[in-house]
Enzyme design. Structure first.
Site, PDB file in Angstrom:
ATOM      1  N   TYR A  90      -8.747  -8.813  -6.432  1.00 50.28           N
ATOM      2  CA  TYR A  90      -9.130  -8.544  -5.039  1.00 50.28           C
ATOM      3  C   TYR A  90     -10.651  -8.488  -4.858  1.00 50.28           C
ATOM      4  O   TYR A  90     -11.129  -8.268  -3.757  1.00 50.28           O
ATOM      5  CB  TYR A  90      -8.488  -7.236  -4.562  1.00 50.28           C
ATOM      6  CG  TYR A  90      -6.987  -7.282  -4.670  1.00 50.28           C
ATOM      7  CD1 TYR A  90      -6.229  -7.955  -3.714  1.00 50.28           C
ATOM      8  CD2 TYR A  90      -6.331  -6.712  -5.761  1.00 50.28           C
ATOM      9  CE1 TYR A  90      -4.855  -8.055  -3.831  1.00 50.28           C
ATOM     10  CE2 TYR A  90      -4.951  -6.804  -5.881  1.00 50.28           C
ATOM     11  CZ  TYR A  90      -4.219  -7.471  -4.914  1.00 50.28           C
ATOM     12  OH  TYR A  90      -2.856  -7.569  -5.038  1.00 50.28           O
ATOM     13  N   TYR A 465      -0.811  -7.524   2.858  1.00 47.81           N
ATOM     14  CA  TYR A 465      -1.061  -6.073   2.832  1.00 47.81           C
ATOM     15  C   TYR A 465      -2.423  -5.765   2.228  1.00 47.81           C
ATOM     16  O   TYR A 465      -2.916  -4.655   2.356  1.00 47.81           O
ATOM     17  CB  TYR A 465       0.055  -5.357   2.061  1.00 47.81           C
ATOM     18  CG  TYR A 465      -0.151  -5.168   0.571  1.00 47.81           C
ATOM     19  CD1 TYR A 465      -0.129  -6.245  -0.300  1.00 47.81           C
ATOM     20  CD2 TYR A 465      -0.379  -3.901   0.042  1.00 47.81           C
ATOM     21  CE1 TYR A 465      -0.309  -6.068  -1.655  1.00 47.81           C
ATOM     22  CE2 TYR A 465      -0.569  -3.715  -1.323  1.00 47.81           C
ATOM     23  CZ  TYR A 465      -0.528  -4.800  -2.174  1.00 47.81           C
ATOM     24  OH  TYR A 465      -0.723  -4.620  -3.517  1.00 47.81           O
ATOM     25  N   ARG A 466      -3.053  -6.766   1.611  1.00 48.79           N
ATOM     26  CA  ARG A 466      -4.271  -6.538   0.832  1.00 48.79           C
ATOM     27  C   ARG A 466      -4.768  -7.912   0.437  1.00 48.79           C
ATOM     28  O   ARG A 466      -3.950  -8.817   0.230  1.00 48.79           O
ATOM     29  CB  ARG A 466      -3.828  -5.766  -0.413  1.00 48.79           C
ATOM     30  CG  ARG A 466      -4.871  -5.346  -1.390  1.00 48.79           C
ATOM     31  CD  ARG A 466      -4.137  -4.699  -2.549  1.00 48.79           C
ATOM     32  NE  ARG A 466      -5.027  -4.027  -3.468  1.00 48.79           N
ATOM     33  CZ  ARG A 466      -4.642  -3.494  -4.617  1.00 48.79           C
ATOM     34  NH1 ARG A 466      -3.371  -3.556  -4.984  1.00 48.79           N
ATOM     35  NH2 ARG A 466      -5.494  -2.888  -5.394  1.00 48.79           N
TER      36      ARG A 466
END
Ligand code: ADP
Length: 521
Positions: A90, A465-466
């Site tokens: 991420y 969601y991310r």
């Protein structure tokens, strides 16, 4: 690596800010060499150069964080807070906006356990291993819910809405009251912490009036310097089964069966259904199976499944708690799973006092890092990027989503590492898109592949969601009701709290007015 300056910020301004940071935290805790910049970058990125920090500063406590924020605001220098910066897939420690200075809170490691109430007050630098060791050393009978990569921090994971596998698997929902430094240096405590000396800060989430905890998750409205979290009491027994389903279509009845048990509360854990690649990419590398490029062929998939005795899909189901209750629930689970004709069912049982065998640790609060071995699947310099849309708990819709994504995996010549993680009412289709950074032709396909997946999901109403730094603007774009009213709201709040626009500009697609031109969509 030459330094990159944030837009509109000169070397002179940065120099002045860095000297002031050194005055606040000590020169030893300010990092600006090329090696430092490299260390705070994102090794799992498609392009390591896209999100380069200018340097980093490491405070030892909340007052130093406040000083850093004030200096940044006075000098209009962007900063990017991290807890331990291990958010691999991420963006890790790297900032969205190149030239930002990373505020590394890994030195802040205080832990205070309220044993009676089963809650812990922690600072951002507390890793899953730190908290696990703390509980073990004191014989405190509470368990963590660890993510597949437990190298990071408990707070960072909860703030980025990471997942574990126990009934407490949705870590962000176990936050109960935060201490936060706002972008002007003010200090606030949320929930009951707003009352000086309240003994219920860690027990009641909402306080009086609006509840703010989730406003600091995946946002850039403040730096969390302390958080209360609820931990799960060590159960008397963990009973369960590892289930394999033979066919690709079997994902549908499996999801429908588990969803019903989850809603009813028979199953309280957050199970994750994974495909056949999940063992092979940890225990072997791709070249052990084939030298052919492109998505793995059916005969290789069959060989992998045979070697590890895997179905197309597998899931580890666990029931936690009193012996009588988990035994009764197990009978219900056994019958429900039997009815959908699994390929295999392997029962498991742990009783308090039994040793925890290492591969079982993830379901029993023991931190782990071995799943990160998947980054080595292609050999060379590896990595992975997440693609994780949220779906309803519907077998039909999940199968349709998987088929669409699978066609994209084949079109772009990628091997699918995919899973469906249960929440209380939703599923998250977590994909780790595995990288081979030493293969330029392969790497060229990754970005268009991810963009195709995001667009396909959006066209069915599914949002992520991310996401990785590279896709924060793209994903924020997909949340488009009333011409992006949510973004307008986020940015009004952002500009009110952070008029200088210094705190994590661009995080989750939220850009302060000062950097509005940097949005990539
Ligand atoms: P971990 O330590 O678990 O690896 P990171 O430090 O990489 O987690 O943080 C994950 C994400 O959450 C990052 O995008 C980061 O900006 C944000 N974040 C982490 N810690 C804080 C914090 N204490 N306050 C605000 N945001 C944070």
């Amino acid at each position: 690596m030459d330094p990159v300056f944030p837009p509109g910020v000169t070397a002179g301004i940065l120099d002045r800010a860095l000297k002031a940071f050194a005055g606040a935290v000590g020169a030893d805790n300010v990092f600006t060499t090329p090696e430092d910049r490299d260390a705070y970058g994102d090794k799992f990125a498609i392009d390591d150069m896209r999100h380069q920090p200018y340097g980093a500063v490491a405070p030892s406590g909340v007052e130093e964080v406040r000083a850093i924020v004030r200096i940044a605001a006075e000098n209009h220098v962007p900063i990017w807070p991290i807890s331990r910066g291990k958010n691999l897939g991420y963006g890790a420690a790297a900032p969205e906006l190149s030239g930002s200075i990373v505020v590394d809170m890994s030195r802040m490691k205080k832990i205070e356990m309220d044993v009676e109430n089963g809650t812990v007050l922690i600072e951002p630098g507390v890793g899953f291993y730190d908290l696990y060791d703390y509980l073990q050393a004191r014989g405190i009978p509470y368990w963590l819910s660890v993510p597949g990569n437990s190298w990071g921090s408990v707070i960072g994971n909860a703030l980025d809405r990471g997942l574990g596998y126990t009934p407490y698997g949705e870590n962000t929902s176990k936050l109960c009251g935060l201490e936060v430094v706002l972008p002007d240096g003010d200090l606030v405590r949320t929930g009951m912490g707003a009352m000086t000396g309240s003994p219920t800060w860690n027990l009641y989430r909402y306080g009086f009036g609006p509840a703010w905890d989730q406003l600091f998750a995946q946002s850039n409205f403040g730096i969390v310097t302390k958080a209360n979290m609820w931990l799960m009491p060590e159960p008397e027994q963990v009973r369960g089964m590892d289930v394999e389903m033979d066919g690709m279509e079997d994902i549908a009845p499996l999801i429908d069966t588990l969803g019903a048990l989850r809603r009813e509360g028979v199953l309280q854990q957050s199970p994750t259904i994974g495909n056949w690649l999940r063992a092979a990419n940890i225990l072997t590398t791709r070249e052990q199976w084939t030298d052919k490029p492109g998505s793995l062929s059916d005969d290789v998939i069959a060989a992998i499944r045979k070697k590890f005795a895997l179905g197309w899909w597998g899931v580890s189901l666990r029931l936690y708690g009193r012996e009588t209750i988990t035994n009764a629930s197990y009978a219900i689970l056994e019958q429900a799973i039997g009815a959908i004709k699994p390929m295999s069912v392997k029962p498991s049982l742990w009783r308090r006092g039994d040793p925890i065998p290492p591969p079982q640790g993830g379901w029993m609060g023991v931190p782990m890092t071995f799943p990160m071995q998947n980054a080595n699947w292609y050999g060379g310099r590896g990595g992975h990027i997440g693609f994780s849309p949220i779906l309803p708990q519907s077998g039909r819709l999940a199968l349709e989503q998987f088929r669409r994504a699978h066609a994209r995996y084949q079109e772009f010549g990628m091997d699918p590492q995919t899973s469906f993680a249960f929440g209380e009412r939703h599923l998250i289709n977590v994909n780790a898109v595995l990288l081979n950074k030493d293969d330029p032709a392969f790497m060229k396909r990754v970005d268009p592949f991810l963009r195709a997946l995001i667009a396909d999901a959006r066209s069915h109403g599914y949002g992520e969601y991310r996401t990785h730094l590279d896709y924060m603007d793209t994903v924020a774009d997909t949340y488009d009701f009333n011409d992006h009213a949510l973004r307008r709201l986020n940015e009004r709040v952002k500009n009110a709290l952070d008029p200088a626009g210094i705190l994590a500009p661009g995080k989750s697609g939220i850009w302060p007015a000062a950097y509005a031109k940097e949005r990539r969509s």
